[in-house]
Design a protein around this motif. Structure first.
Motif, PDB file in Angstrom:
ATOM      1  N   ARG A 132     -34.594 -42.623 -35.067  1.00  0.00           N
ATOM      2  CA  ARG A 132     -33.469 -41.721 -34.842  1.00  0.00           C
ATOM      3  C   ARG A 132     -33.151 -41.550 -33.356  1.00  0.00           C
ATOM      4  O   ARG A 132     -32.470 -40.610 -32.971  1.00  0.00           O
ATOM      5  N   ARG A 133     -33.616 -42.493 -32.547  1.00  0.00           N
ATOM      6  CA  ARG A 133     -33.256 -42.412 -31.129  1.00  0.00           C
ATOM      7  C   ARG A 133     -31.773 -42.744 -30.957  1.00  0.00           C
ATOM      8  O   ARG A 133     -31.279 -43.731 -31.512  1.00  0.00           O
ATOM      9  N   VAL A 134     -31.093 -41.922 -30.183  1.00  0.00           N
ATOM     10  CA  VAL A 134     -29.661 -42.121 -29.960  1.00  0.00           C
ATOM     11  C   VAL A 134     -29.431 -43.264 -28.988  1.00  0.00           C
ATOM     12  O   VAL A 134     -28.500 -44.074 -29.160  1.00  0.00           O
ATOM     13  N   LEU A 135     -30.272 -43.373 -27.966  1.00  0.00           N
ATOM     14  CA  LEU A 135     -30.105 -44.384 -26.922  1.00  0.00           C
ATOM     15  C   LEU A 135     -31.231 -45.409 -27.004  1.00  0.00           C
ATOM     16  O   LEU A 135     -32.409 -45.045 -27.138  1.00  0.00           O
ATOM     17  N   GLN A 136     -30.875 -46.678 -26.927  1.00  0.00           N
ATOM     18  CA  GLN A 136     -31.853 -47.754 -26.983  1.00  0.00           C
ATOM     19  C   GLN A 136     -31.686 -48.617 -25.731  1.00  0.00           C
ATOM     20  O   GLN A 136     -30.720 -49.362 -25.591  1.00  0.00           O
ATOM     21  N   PHE A 137     -32.600 -48.482 -24.798  1.00  0.00           N
ATOM     22  CA  PHE A 137     -32.556 -49.323 -23.602  1.00  0.00           C
ATOM     23  C   PHE A 137     -33.949 -49.421 -23.013  1.00  0.00           C
ATOM     24  O   PHE A 137     -34.799 -48.549 -23.222  1.00  0.00           O
ATOM     25  N   ASP A 138     -34.175 -50.510 -22.310  1.00  0.00           N
ATOM     26  CA  ASP A 138     -35.449 -50.743 -21.644  1.00  0.00           C
ATOM     27  C   ASP A 138     -35.384 -50.104 -20.253  1.00  0.00           C
ATOM     28  O   ASP A 138     -34.560 -50.515 -19.429  1.00  0.00           O
ATOM     29  N   PRO A 139     -36.228 -49.109 -19.979  1.00  0.00           N
ATOM     30  CA  PRO A 139     -36.163 -48.448 -18.658  1.00  0.00           C
ATOM     31  C   PRO A 139     -36.342 -49.412 -17.497  1.00  0.00           C
ATOM     32  O   PRO A 139     -35.809 -49.178 -16.406  1.00  0.00           O
ATOM     33  N   LEU A 140     -37.077 -50.504 -17.706  1.00  0.00           N
ATOM     34  CA  LEU A 140     -37.311 -51.451 -16.620  1.00  0.00           C
ATOM     35  C   LEU A 140     -36.055 -52.261 -16.294  1.00  0.00           C
ATOM     36  O   LEU A 140     -35.935 -52.815 -15.196  1.00  0.00           O
TER      37      LEU A 140
ATOM     38  N   ALA B  22     -32.947 -50.882 -16.587  1.00  0.00           N
ATOM     39  CA  ALA B  22     -31.899 -49.947 -16.147  1.00  0.00           C
ATOM     40  C   ALA B  22     -31.849 -49.894 -14.620  1.00  0.00           C
ATOM     41  O   ALA B  22     -32.871 -49.672 -13.963  1.00  0.00           O
ATOM     42  N   LEU B  23     -30.627 -50.103 -14.057  1.00  0.00           N
ATOM     43  CA  LEU B  23     -30.456 -50.075 -12.604  1.00  0.00           C
ATOM     44  C   LEU B  23     -29.544 -48.947 -12.138  1.00  0.00           C
ATOM     45  O   LEU B  23     -29.569 -48.582 -10.964  1.00  0.00           O
ATOM     46  N   ARG B  24     -28.728 -48.417 -13.047  1.00  0.00           N
ATOM     47  CA  ARG B  24     -27.826 -47.318 -12.665  1.00  0.00           C
ATOM     48  C   ARG B  24     -27.531 -46.466 -13.888  1.00  0.00           C
ATOM     49  O   ARG B  24     -27.369 -46.988 -14.995  1.00  0.00           O
ATOM     50  N   ILE B  25     -27.503 -45.146 -13.693  1.00  0.00           N
ATOM     51  CA  ILE B  25     -27.203 -44.204 -14.772  1.00  0.00           C
ATOM     52  C   ILE B  25     -26.136 -43.245 -14.272  1.00  0.00           C
ATOM     53  O   ILE B  25     -26.285 -42.644 -13.191  1.00  0.00           O
ATOM     54  N   THR B  26     -25.060 -43.104 -15.055  1.00  0.00           N
ATOM     55  CA  THR B  26     -24.027 -42.121 -14.716  1.00  0.00           C
ATOM     56  C   THR B  26     -23.996 -41.062 -15.808  1.00  0.00           C
ATOM     57  O   THR B  26     -24.100 -41.371 -16.995  1.00  0.00           O
ATOM     58  N   VAL B  27     -23.846 -39.818 -15.377  1.00  0.00           N
ATOM     59  CA  VAL B  27     -23.813 -38.684 -16.300  1.00  0.00           C
ATOM     60  C   VAL B  27     -22.629 -37.810 -15.942  1.00  0.00           C
ATOM     61  O   VAL B  27     -22.404 -37.498 -14.762  1.00  0.00           O
ATOM     62  N   SER B  28     -21.859 -37.405 -16.975  1.00  0.00           N
ATOM     63  CA  SER B  28     -20.720 -36.494 -16.750  1.00  0.00           C
ATOM     64  C   SER B  28     -20.777 -35.383 -17.777  1.00  0.00           C
ATOM     65  O   SER B  28     -20.996 -35.635 -18.973  1.00  0.00           O
TER      66      SER B  28
ATOM     67  N   VAL C 275     -23.797 -43.266 -19.290  1.00  0.00           N
ATOM     68  CA  VAL C 275     -23.787 -44.725 -19.349  1.00  0.00           C
ATOM     69  C   VAL C 275     -25.007 -45.241 -18.589  1.00  0.00           C
ATOM     70  O   VAL C 275     -25.290 -44.780 -17.472  1.00  0.00           O
ATOM     71  N   VAL C 276     -25.726 -46.192 -19.211  1.00  0.00           N
ATOM     72  CA  VAL C 276     -26.876 -46.833 -18.577  1.00  0.00           C
ATOM     73  C   VAL C 276     -26.485 -48.284 -18.297  1.00  0.00           C
ATOM     74  O   VAL C 276     -26.137 -49.031 -19.227  1.00  0.00           O
ATOM     75  N   TYR C 277     -26.546 -48.684 -17.019  1.00  0.00           N
ATOM     76  CA  TYR C 277     -26.148 -50.033 -16.616  1.00  0.00           C
ATOM     77  C   TYR C 277     -27.385 -50.858 -16.263  1.00  0.00           C
ATOM     78  O   TYR C 277     -28.383 -50.343 -15.742  1.00  0.00           O
ATOM     79  N   GLY C 278     -27.264 -52.162 -16.504  1.00  0.00           N
ATOM     80  CA  GLY C 278     -28.283 -53.102 -16.083  1.00  0.00           C
ATOM     81  C   GLY C 278     -27.758 -53.978 -14.967  1.00  0.00           C
ATOM     82  O   GLY C 278     -26.800 -53.613 -14.260  1.00  0.00           O
ATOM     83  N   ALA C 279     -28.335 -55.160 -14.809  1.00  0.00           N
ATOM     84  CA  ALA C 279     -27.912 -56.084 -13.756  1.00  0.00           C
ATOM     85  C   ALA C 279     -26.465 -56.511 -13.978  1.00  0.00           C
ATOM     86  O   ALA C 279     -26.019 -56.715 -15.106  1.00  0.00           O
TER      87      ALA C 279
END
Length: 436
Positions: free
Chosen positions: A305-313, A315-321, A382-386
């Protein structure tokens, strides 16, 4: 001269000590071992024994090794309790003879006119050991035993205690016997929540297929059902006259093993007491720790039931509004930082906590309600990678008429879901704490 005499004495003492350790000590050890062997009750390898027959006035108990575990063949067909069978075998293998009284014909005196038990150990078709148990000695320090050669012996009372346990003590106290690592899949059929099937994936992952979609299972909740089932213990063996189960089981767990075999466990609610039955085993048992909470598990509670699925390693940029703030975090080596160093620095530990909070965000349930049309969303992330690749993103707004709920959609989930407002508030609070 004095020094030379002392040196000679020292050399003589060294030779004497060496002679003791090299000659006399091994000879003494061999003598002690011979004496122990001479007083041992039996000489056999316990690992070779594959059948135990225990004849008693109340019943004939027969145990055999099937595959890798002991089973009871008589007077009941059941898995055997290792904590009872193995000590019986090891006690016979290691027991010594306190005294050999020689051939004895006074059966009544020693209790052999009505023996308390006759023990027979087999290895294949070979009889490894046979022993007849009589009465205790007057001081109850030993038990009379008779070997096939007719000799009456005084043997440890532990043999008698191990052989005379109640029949039910030799029955396995686990409700279901299986190895967690050998499970390839299981199906949960609950009268309360319906049916769901979970299959083991690579590593420790689990998944199910629903409406053509492959959905990940919760890495903790899915195997927890199996651990819960495997840990169940019998509190009472139900008598034959009371084994009728009326109506379907409250929940049935069908376990598929890697070798293709199936183990099916049925759990019943019998006037508030949990009972269990396993296919292929006629016994019905009452369960010590009420397991009927398994019946409340379902596709909805066991799915990831995780809403977000991403590998923390990655992830290079995170924006929050949010409605009143916005933030951008960028990866700087192994730590997180603000894009403009003049804005200050971030606490590494609190930054890591913030990312964990994102990863741990869970939805309450998936719904068919469309997202509110408010623009922009009350909360977006939004979680951004390379290369500014979007790894995942989330938009969430208050649910109309439900102040404690937000409706959200993430890229990885692809469905609208309900999220506890407190969980979104926890993300915002973690974000505000990351500055030094």
């Amino acid at each position: 001269m004095g020094s030379r005499r002392l040196l000679l004495l020292f050399l003589a003492a060294t030779v004497a000590v060496a002679a003791y350790f090299l000659v006399e000590l091994p000879r003494q050890r061999d003598k002690d071992q011979h004496r122990r062997d001479a007083t041992r009750l039996f000489e056999f390898d316990a690992e070779r024994v594959d059948t135990i027959i225990l004849d008693r006035p109340d019943a004939t108990l027969r145990f055999a090794i099937t595959g890798t575990h002991w089973v009871m063949r008589s007077p009941l067909h059941d898995d055997a309790e290792l904590a009872s069978v193995v000590p019986l075998l090891s006690t016979l293998a290691s027991a010594g003879v306190e005294r050999d009284l020689g051939p004895g014909s006074e059966d009544a005196r020693y209790g052999f006119d009505a023996p308390s038990a006759r023990l027979t150990l087999l290895a294949g078709s070979d009889t490894v050991a046979t022993l007849e148990l009589g009465d205790y000695t007057v001081d109850r320090s030993f038990v009379y035993a008779r070997r096939p050669d007719g000799h009456v012996l005084l043997v440890p009372t532990a043999i008698h205690r191990a052989a005379m346990l109640p029949v039910n003590d030799f029955r396995n106290r686990r409700v279901a016997v299986f190895d967690l690592a050998a499970v390839s899949a299981y199906t949960l059929d609950s009268r309360e929540t319906g049916t769901s099937r979970w299959t083991r994936g690579p590593g420790d992952s689990w998944f199910t297929v629903a409406h053509g979609d492959t959905i990940a299972g919760d890495s903790v909740a899915v195997p927890a059902v199996l651990r819960r089932l495997r840990g169940l213990r019998v509190s009472r063996f139900v008598s034959d006259a009371d084994t009728a189960m009326t109506g379907p089981a409250l929940v049935t767990v069908s376990i598929r093993r890697l070798d293709g075999s199936l183990l099916r466990v049925h759990l019943f609610d019998h006037d508030g007491v949990a009972r269990a039955r396993v296919d292929g085993n006629p016994r019905v048992v009452e369960v010590a720790d009420n397991p009927l909470d398994i019946a409340r598990e379902s596709f909805a509670t066991l799915r990831d039931r995780r809403v977000l699925q991403f590998d923390p390693l990655r992830a290079l940029r995170i924006t929050v509004s949010t409605a009143d703030t916005s933030a951008v975090l960028v990866r700087a080596g192994d730590a997180w930082a603000l894009p403009n160093p003049s804005l200050g620095t971030l606490d590494p530990r609190r930054s890591a906590d913030f990312v964990r909070t994102l990863r741990n965000l869970q939805f309450l349930r998936v719904v068919d309600t469309p997202l509110p049309t408010a623009t922009p969303a009350a909360f977006s992330l939004v979680v951004y990678g390379a290369g500014d690749t979007i790894l995942d993103e989330l938009s969430a707004s208050p649910a109309p008429g439900e102040p404690g709920i937000r409706l959200g959609r993430s890229r990885s989930l692809g469905r609208v879901c309900e999220i506890d407002t407190a969980a979104i508030d926890a993300i915002i609070a973690a974000l505000r704490r990351i500055r030094h």
